[in-house]
Design a protein around this motif. Structure first.
Motif, short mmCIF file in Angstrom:
data_model
loop_
_atom_site.label_atom_id
_atom_site.label_comp_id
_atom_site.label_asym_id
_atom_site.label_seq_id
_atom_site.Cartn_x
_atom_site.Cartn_y
_atom_site.Cartn_z
N ILE A 46 21.65 -1.61 20.07
CA ILE A 46 21.23 -0.26 19.72
C ILE A 46 22.36 0.32 18.88
N PHE A 47 22.05 0.72 17.67
CA PHE A 47 23.03 1.29 16.76
C PHE A 47 22.91 2.81 16.86
N TYR A 48 23.77 3.39 17.69
CA TYR A 48 23.68 4.80 18.03
C TYR A 48 24.57 5.62 17.09
N HIS A 49 23.95 6.21 16.10
CA HIS A 49 24.65 7.02 15.10
C HIS A 49 25.68 6.21 14.32
N VAL A 50 25.45 4.91 14.19
CA VAL A 50 26.26 4.05 13.33
C VAL A 50 25.33 3.17 12.52
N ASP A 51 25.79 2.78 11.36
CA ASP A 51 25.00 1.90 10.50
C ASP A 51 25.19 0.45 10.96
N PRO A 52 24.11 -0.29 11.11
CA PRO A 52 24.25 -1.69 11.52
C PRO A 52 25.18 -2.50 10.60
N GLU A 74 43.83 -14.66 17.16
CA GLU A 74 42.68 -15.35 17.76
C GLU A 74 41.71 -14.35 18.40
N ARG A 75 42.25 -13.40 19.13
CA ARG A 75 41.40 -12.40 19.79
C ARG A 75 40.67 -11.54 18.77
N VAL A 76 41.37 -11.10 17.73
CA VAL A 76 40.75 -10.29 16.67
C VAL A 76 39.65 -11.08 15.98
N LEU A 77 39.88 -12.35 15.71
CA LEU A 77 38.86 -13.18 15.07
C LEU A 77 37.62 -13.32 15.95
N ARG A 78 37.81 -13.46 17.28
CA ARG A 78 36.66 -13.53 18.20
C ARG A 78 35.88 -12.22 18.17
N TRP A 79 36.61 -11.09 18.18
CA TRP A 79 35.94 -9.78 18.13
C TRP A 79 35.13 -9.63 16.85
N ARG A 80 35.75 -9.99 15.74
CA ARG A 80 35.06 -9.86 14.44
C ARG A 80 33.81 -10.74 14.40
N ALA A 81 33.94 -11.96 14.89
CA ALA A 81 32.78 -12.87 14.90
C ALA A 81 31.67 -12.32 15.79
N ALA A 82 32.03 -11.77 16.94
CA ALA A 82 31.03 -11.20 17.86
C ALA A 82 30.34 -10.00 17.22
N LEU A 83 31.09 -9.13 16.54
CA LEU A 83 30.49 -7.97 15.87
C LEU A 83 29.59 -8.41 14.73
N THR A 84 30.03 -9.40 13.97
CA THR A 84 29.21 -9.90 12.86
C THR A 84 27.90 -10.47 13.38
N GLU A 85 27.99 -11.26 14.44
CA GLU A 85 26.79 -11.88 15.02
C GLU A 85 25.85 -10.82 15.61
N ALA A 86 26.40 -9.92 16.42
CA ALA A 86 25.57 -8.89 17.06
C ALA A 86 25.01 -7.90 16.03
N GLY A 87 25.81 -7.57 15.03
CA GLY A 87 25.36 -6.64 13.99
C GLY A 87 24.25 -7.20 13.13
N GLY A 88 24.10 -8.52 13.14
CA GLY A 88 23.03 -9.16 12.38
C GLY A 88 21.74 -9.33 13.15
N LEU A 89 21.76 -8.94 14.43
CA LEU A 89 20.55 -9.05 15.25
C LEU A 89 19.61 -7.88 14.99
N SER A 90 18.35 -8.12 15.16
CA SER A 90 17.36 -7.05 15.06
C SER A 90 17.49 -6.16 16.29
N GLY A 91 17.57 -4.87 16.05
CA GLY A 91 17.72 -3.93 17.15
C GLY A 91 17.15 -2.57 16.77
#
Length: 160
Positions: free
Chosen positions: A105-111, A134-151
Motif C-alpha cells: 500500500i503506497f500511502y501518500h507516496v509514489d510507488p 551489504e545491509r543497504v544493498l539488501r534494503w535497496r533490493a527489497a524496496l525495488t522488488e516490493a515497489g514493483g509489485l501491484s498494490g
C-alpha cells in the motif's frame, strides 16, 4: 482463519502488517487492522514501541515467517526506519523462499519513489553512511522488488 498454505506448513497468522508507526499507526493502519480483525482475519501488528537503536526482535521475525500474507504500508518516512527496512528485507526473503504474498500500500507516496529510492526514500538512504554496504544493498533490493509489485496507491484519502 489461518490455514495451511500450499505445503503442509501451518500459518500462524493470515496477515503481517508492516508499517512506520509514527506515520500511520493512529490512522490508516489502525483502521486497516480493525477492519481485518472484524472480518476474522488473524492479523499480526507490532504494538510495542521501538527504542531507537534496537535490533529487530526474533519474535517479530518469527511472526513474519509464520504469516501467509504481508501487507506493507509504505509511507513518507518508512525508509527512515532501519527497523522497517529490516522487516521488509525479511518479508521479501519469505516471499521468495516460502511463496508468501506481499501486498503493498503506497500511502501518500509514489510507488516509483519506493522502487527507485527517490524522494523521501532517497533522502533516507543519504543518511545511512554508518550502515554496512551489504545491509543497504539488501534494503535497496527489497524496496525495488516490493515497489514493483501491484498494490494500492492511496492519495488524499482515495485509492488511485
Amino acid at each position: 482463519m489461518a490455514s495451511s498454505g500450499t505445503s503442509s506448513f501451518q500459518w500462524r497468522w493470515d496477515v503481517f502488517l508492516c508499517f512506520r508507526g509514527e506515520d500511520t499507526r493512529l490512522n490508516f493502519t489502525d483502521h486497516l487492522y480493525s477492519a481485518l480483525t472484524r472480518m476474522g482475519i488473524d492479523t499480526f501488528r507490532d504494538d510495542e514501541g521501538l527504542e531507537r537503536g534496537r535490533e529487530i526482535q526474533p519474535s517479530l521475525l518469527k511472526a513474519i515467517e509464520d504469516s501467509m500474507i504481508s501487507v506493507v504500508v509504505f509511507s513518507e518516512n518508512y525508509a527512515h526506519s532501519k527497523w522497517c527496512l529490516d522487516e521488509l528485507d525479511k518479508i521479501m526473503q519469505c516471499s521468495r523462499e516460502k511463496g508468501q504474498k506481499v501486498l503493498p500500500i503506497f500511502y501518500h507516496v509514489d510507488p516509483s519513489d519506493v522502487r527507485k529510492q527517490t524522494g523521501s526514500f532517497g533522502e533516507a538512504f543519504a543518511r545511512y553512511g554508518n550502515v554496512t554496504e551489504e545491509r543497504v544493498l539488501r534494503w535497496r533490493a527489497a524496496l525495488t522488488e516490493a515497489g514493483g509489485l501491484s498494490g494500492w496507491h492511496v492519495q488524499h484519502g482515495h485509492v488511485i
